[in-house]
Structures are given as C-alpha cells and as structure tokens.
Scaffold this motif. Structure first.
Motif, mmCIF file in Angstrom:
data_model
loop_
_atom_site.group_PDB
_atom_site.id
_atom_site.type_symbol
_atom_site.label_atom_id
_atom_site.label_comp_id
_atom_site.label_asym_id
_atom_site.label_seq_id
_atom_site.Cartn_x
_atom_site.Cartn_y
_atom_site.Cartn_z
ATOM 1 N N SER A 88 8.486 3.259 8.664
ATOM 2 C CA SER A 88 9.333 3.522 9.842
ATOM 3 C C SER A 88 8.975 4.826 10.548
ATOM 4 O O SER A 88 9.376 5.040 11.683
ATOM 5 C CB SER A 88 10.804 3.565 9.420
ATOM 6 N N GLU A 89 8.246 5.703 9.877
ATOM 7 C CA GLU A 89 7.954 7.023 10.449
ATOM 8 C C GLU A 89 6.452 7.154 10.684
ATOM 9 O O GLU A 89 5.673 7.272 9.730
ATOM 10 C CB GLU A 89 8.435 8.137 9.502
ATOM 11 N N HIS A 90 6.064 7.164 11.956
ATOM 12 C CA HIS A 90 4.638 7.143 12.288
ATOM 13 C C HIS A 90 3.907 8.372 11.736
ATOM 14 O O HIS A 90 2.759 8.283 11.278
ATOM 15 C CB HIS A 90 4.469 7.032 13.807
ATOM 16 N N ALA A 91 4.567 9.531 11.765
ATOM 17 C CA ALA A 91 3.913 10.757 11.269
ATOM 18 C C ALA A 91 3.547 10.599 9.792
ATOM 19 O O ALA A 91 2.500 11.091 9.343
ATOM 20 C CB ALA A 91 4.846 11.953 11.463
ATOM 21 N N LEU A 92 4.393 9.899 9.033
ATOM 22 C CA LEU A 92 4.114 9.700 7.602
ATOM 23 C C LEU A 92 3.095 8.585 7.396
ATOM 24 O O LEU A 92 2.283 8.631 6.465
ATOM 25 C CB LEU A 92 5.409 9.411 6.841
ATOM 26 N N GLU A 93 3.119 7.578 8.267
ATOM 27 C CA GLU A 93 2.100 6.510 8.201
ATOM 28 C C GLU A 93 0.702 7.117 8.358
ATOM 29 O O GLU A 93 -0.245 6.728 7.669
ATOM 30 C CB GLU A 93 2.368 5.482 9.312
ATOM 31 N N PRO A 137 2.635 -2.981 -6.483
ATOM 32 C CA PRO A 137 3.277 -1.903 -5.720
ATOM 33 C C PRO A 137 4.592 -1.498 -6.389
ATOM 34 O O PRO A 137 5.256 -2.326 -7.016
ATOM 35 C CB PRO A 137 3.544 -2.546 -4.361
ATOM 36 N N SER A 138 4.947 -0.230 -6.289
ATOM 37 C CA SER A 138 6.157 0.207 -6.998
ATOM 38 C C SER A 138 7.264 0.685 -6.061
ATOM 39 O O SER A 138 8.363 0.981 -6.514
ATOM 40 C CB SER A 138 5.811 1.303 -8.006
ATOM 41 N N ASP A 139 6.997 0.774 -4.779
ATOM 42 C CA ASP A 139 8.092 1.160 -3.876
ATOM 43 C C ASP A 139 8.579 -0.032 -3.056
ATOM 44 O O ASP A 139 9.392 0.122 -2.154
ATOM 45 C CB ASP A 139 7.659 2.301 -2.939
ATOM 46 N N ARG A 140 8.046 -1.227 -3.324
ATOM 47 C CA ARG A 140 8.385 -2.396 -2.507
ATOM 48 C C ARG A 140 8.119 -3.671 -3.302
ATOM 49 O O ARG A 140 7.217 -3.709 -4.148
ATOM 50 C CB ARG A 140 7.531 -2.410 -1.232
ATOM 51 N N PHE A 141 8.929 -4.717 -3.023
ATOM 52 C CA PHE A 141 8.639 -6.039 -3.571
ATOM 53 C C PHE A 141 7.769 -6.822 -2.590
ATOM 54 O O PHE A 141 6.961 -7.643 -2.984
ATOM 55 C CB PHE A 141 9.940 -6.798 -3.853
ATOM 56 N N HIS A 142 7.984 -6.554 -1.293
ATOM 57 C CA HIS A 142 7.217 -7.238 -0.245
ATOM 58 C C HIS A 142 6.863 -6.227 0.827
ATOM 59 O O HIS A 142 7.619 -5.274 1.048
ATOM 60 C CB HIS A 142 8.053 -8.351 0.415
ATOM 61 N N ASN A 143 5.774 -6.459 1.507
ATOM 62 C CA ASN A 143 5.446 -5.609 2.652
ATOM 63 C C ASN A 143 6.313 -5.991 3.846
ATOM 64 O O ASN A 143 6.647 -7.171 4.036
ATOM 65 C CB ASN A 143 3.962 -5.758 3.012
ATOM 66 N N ASP A 144 6.636 -5.002 4.649
ATOM 67 C CA ASP A 144 7.432 -5.237 5.851
ATOM 68 C C ASP A 144 6.551 -5.926 6.906
ATOM 69 O O ASP A 144 5.479 -5.416 7.264
ATOM 70 C CB ASP A 144 7.954 -3.895 6.376
ATOM 71 N N VAL A 145 7.011 -7.079 7.386
ATOM 72 C CA VAL A 145 6.186 -7.907 8.275
ATOM 73 C C VAL A 145 5.848 -7.149 9.568
ATOM 74 O O VAL A 145 4.698 -7.150 10.022
ATOM 75 C CB VAL A 145 6.919 -9.238 8.590
ATOM 76 N N ASN A 146 6.842 -6.492 10.153
ATOM 77 C CA ASN A 146 6.593 -5.779 11.415
ATOM 78 C C ASN A 146 5.583 -4.648 11.216
ATOM 79 O O ASN A 146 4.692 -4.443 12.040
ATOM 80 C CB ASN A 146 7.899 -5.198 11.972
ATOM 81 N N PHE A 147 5.731 -3.926 10.117
ATOM 82 C CA PHE A 147 4.788 -2.835 9.843
ATOM 83 C C PHE A 147 3.372 -3.392 9.692
ATOM 84 O O PHE A 147 2.414 -2.860 10.253
ATOM 85 C CB PHE A 147 5.202 -2.083 8.573
ATOM 86 N N MET A 148 3.253 -4.488 8.980
ATOM 87 C CA MET A 148 1.926 -5.052 8.726
ATOM 88 C C MET A 148 1.273 -5.539 10.019
ATOM 89 O O MET A 148 0.064 -5.441 10.185
ATOM 90 C CB MET A 148 2.026 -6.195 7.706
ATOM 91 N N GLN A 149 2.102 -6.033 10.946
ATOM 92 C CA GLN A 149 1.532 -6.516 12.216
ATOM 93 C C GLN A 149 1.060 -5.349 13.080
ATOM 94 O O GLN A 149 0.081 -5.434 13.787
ATOM 95 C CB GLN A 149 2.577 -7.337 12.978
ATOM 96 N N ARG A 150 1.776 -4.244 12.964
ATOM 97 C CA ARG A 150 1.543 -3.143 13.892
ATOM 98 C C ARG A 150 0.495 -2.148 13.382
ATOM 99 O O ARG A 150 -0.162 -1.477 14.163
ATOM 100 C CB ARG A 150 2.915 -2.486 14.090
ATOM 101 N N THR A 151 0.321 -2.047 12.053
ATOM 102 C CA THR A 151 -0.528 -0.978 11.525
ATOM 103 C C THR A 151 -2.018 -1.340 11.612
ATOM 104 O O THR A 151 -2.388 -2.405 12.112
ATOM 105 C CB THR A 151 -0.101 -0.628 10.074
ATOM 106 N N THR A 152 -2.868 -0.443 11.156
ATOM 107 C CA THR A 152 -4.317 -0.642 11.314
ATOM 108 C C THR A 152 -4.876 -1.527 10.195
ATOM 109 O O THR A 152 -4.253 -1.667 9.137
ATOM 110 C CB THR A 152 -5.043 0.716 11.247
ATOM 111 N N PRO A 153 -6.088 -2.089 10.393
ATOM 112 C CA PRO A 153 -6.688 -2.924 9.339
ATOM 113 C C PRO A 153 -6.852 -2.173 8.014
ATOM 114 O O PRO A 153 -6.604 -2.737 6.944
ATOM 115 C CB PRO A 153 -8.049 -3.309 9.927
ATOM 116 N N VAL A 154 -7.257 -0.899 8.059
ATOM 117 C CA VAL A 154 -7.437 -0.156 6.794
ATOM 118 C C VAL A 154 -6.087 -0.010 6.092
ATOM 119 O O VAL A 154 -5.968 -0.232 4.874
ATOM 120 C CB VAL A 154 -8.064 1.238 7.048
ATOM 121 N N ARG A 155 -5.065 0.326 6.844
ATOM 122 C CA ARG A 155 -3.738 0.520 6.230
ATOM 123 C C ARG A 155 -3.199 -0.801 5.676
ATOM 124 O O ARG A 155 -2.570 -0.829 4.622
ATOM 125 C CB ARG A 155 -2.778 1.165 7.231
#
Ligand SMILES: O=C(O)CCC(=O)C(=O)O
Length: 262
Positions: free
Chosen positions: A64-69, A218-236
């Motif tokens: 949710s926080e681009h600076a941390l992403e 993964p230990s901070d999540r059971f599933h990846n957030d769909v919106n984040f995955m669509q919006r972030t970069t291929p490496v991420r």
C-alpha cells in the motif's frame, strides 16, 4: 569503532568474506533524507492503521505504500542479496517494526520458525532468511533502538547461554549497530540479535525485507494482493513468488526474475 561497513551496490569478495565471518554487514546512507522522510511517514501511517501499541510489527506495507515498495529491490542492496542467494529467491516477507519511545531491550533470538527450527537442518545453520533492515530513524549511538548482534554467532554450535539471554542488560560480546537513518543492515537468520533499548522521546521505525529460497512459504501473507501484483513491476512480481516453473517440486530450474542485467 570496528564496523563491518560495505559500499552500496556490487557484491565484492570482501563483502562475502565479511558476511561469512561476521554474519552481517552495514551499507551506510542508502536512502536520501527525502526518501527516509517518505518511508517514515509511510511507517507511521501503517502503524496508526494497525493500532500498534508498544513494540509491534506490520507486514505487507510495501503493497500500500509506494515508498516502501521501492525498497524491495533497491539497487544499492539487491546486488548483495543476489550475491548471497543467487538469482532464484523470493521476498518471503516485509515487516515494518515500531519500537515505542523509551522502549526497552528486545529478547535475544535467532530468526527462523518455531514450527521447524532452522538449526535442525544442519550445521552451520543454513541461510534461509536473509534480512535487509532499512533504518528509518537515526541510530548513531547506542540507546536509539539500534539492532544489537553477536558477531559470528551464526556459526556457533552451542546456544546463547541463559545467563546472557535472560539478563536484560548489556553484554561485552555484542555489537550495537550505530548508523544514521537511511542505512541498511544485512544479516543472516542465525545471528543472535535483539533490539537495543530506545532512550529517546520518539518512536523508532525500521523496515525489514526478508529474502529466502524460492521454495520457502511467504510469512507475511497467505496470498498476494491482486491489485498490487497487477500494478507492480515484473521483478517485484517475481520477488513475490509469481513465476512459472516447469515442475512442481523445483526439480528443474526456472527462468529467474528479469533483473536488468539478465
Ligand atoms: O525491532 C526490530 O526492528 C527488529 C526486531 C527483531 O529482532 C526481529 O524482528 O527479529
């Protein structure tokens, strides 16, 4: 003071030697003052939203926080992670920790899983969780919520003695990491460590990224957030574990993340 300091960027033979013998190193001044400010504001928002009381950690703030992403694959740090883990790894988690103003010492521990202690895997304890900790408040002298580590303890065959573990005081065998906000500590899961006391009147924030072999859950999540995955970069996306592989048990290899130089 003796300090395992390395330069940002390329992973050198000396970096490798320092990591192998100390179990950690520090990269000073990775973030600019402006970047630190943005990450600090993001951290405060996360903990306010989570209602953190006392010492606390919030996972997934990078979604949710681009600076941390932006810190997930930071160019000053990523070459160190690749140098230590190779090209096939995931970001197992990202935890934002808050130590309250005037917070006390944390407890000594090694990172891992109480469901299956990493030390049962063999000696030396393998590198399963490689952590890059971005300091978001100054920790230039002891007593600022610093990380405190016991150099070389990732290679110890014996546990930390109870006399040190239970004493809520200093020990002459530890190293209190002193560095300014924006510096990064990279360390091995098996190094004994704790949060040092914080004697100041403001809350201390650190953003930790944990990198692991690709078959670790993964230990901070059971599933990846769909919106984040669509919006972030291929490496991420690849660091979040979103890659296809030719077989279920990781027997064959798979195409590594599209790092710039691959
Ligand atoms: O207080 C922190 O930032 C880190 C605490 C710690 O040692 C850990 O999360 O393993």
């Amino acid at each position: 003071m003796l300090n395992p300091v390395v330069s940002a960027g390329a992973f050198t033979e000396l970096d490798k030697f320092m990591f192998e013998s100390w179990g950690y190193f520090v990269i000073p001044n990775v973030l600019s003052k402006e970047e630190v400010k943005e990450c600090l504001q993001a951290s405060i928002r996360l903990h306010e939203a989570a209602g953190t009381v006392g010492w606390g950690q919030v996972g997934r703030g990078y979604e949710s926080e681009h600076a941390l992403e932006n810190l997930m694959d930071h160019p000053s740090v990523l070459p160190k992670i690749r140098g230590l883990l190779g090209d096939r790894f995931i970001m197992q988690s990202g935890w934002n920790t808050m130590q309250p103003a005037r917070g006390r010492m944390g407890g000594w521990h090694q990172d891992g899983s109480s469901a299956f202690d990493f030390k049962n895997l063999g000696y030396p304890v393998p590198l399963i969780q490689l952590r890059a900790s971005f300091l978001l408040t100054d920790q230039e002298e002891p007593g600022m919520g610093n990380m405190e580590l016991i150099p070389g303890s990732h290679r110890s065959l014996v546990p930390l003695p109870d006399s040190i573990r239970t004493a809520n005081s200093g020990t002459p065998i530890s190293h209190v990491i002193c560095a300014s906000a924006g510096s990064v500590l990279v360390f091995h899961n098996a190094v004994w460590h704790r949060a040092y006391e914080h004697n100041w009147d403001y809350d201390r924030y650190t953003m930790h990224y944990i990198y692991s072999p690709p078959w670790v859950k993964p230990s901070d999540r059971f599933h990846n957030d769909v919106n984040f995955m669509q919006r972030t970069t291929p490496v991420r996306r690849a660091l979040m574990g979103d890659f296809s592989r030719p077989d279920a048990p990781f027997g064959a290899s798979y195409t590594p993340p599209p790092f710039e130089d691959n």
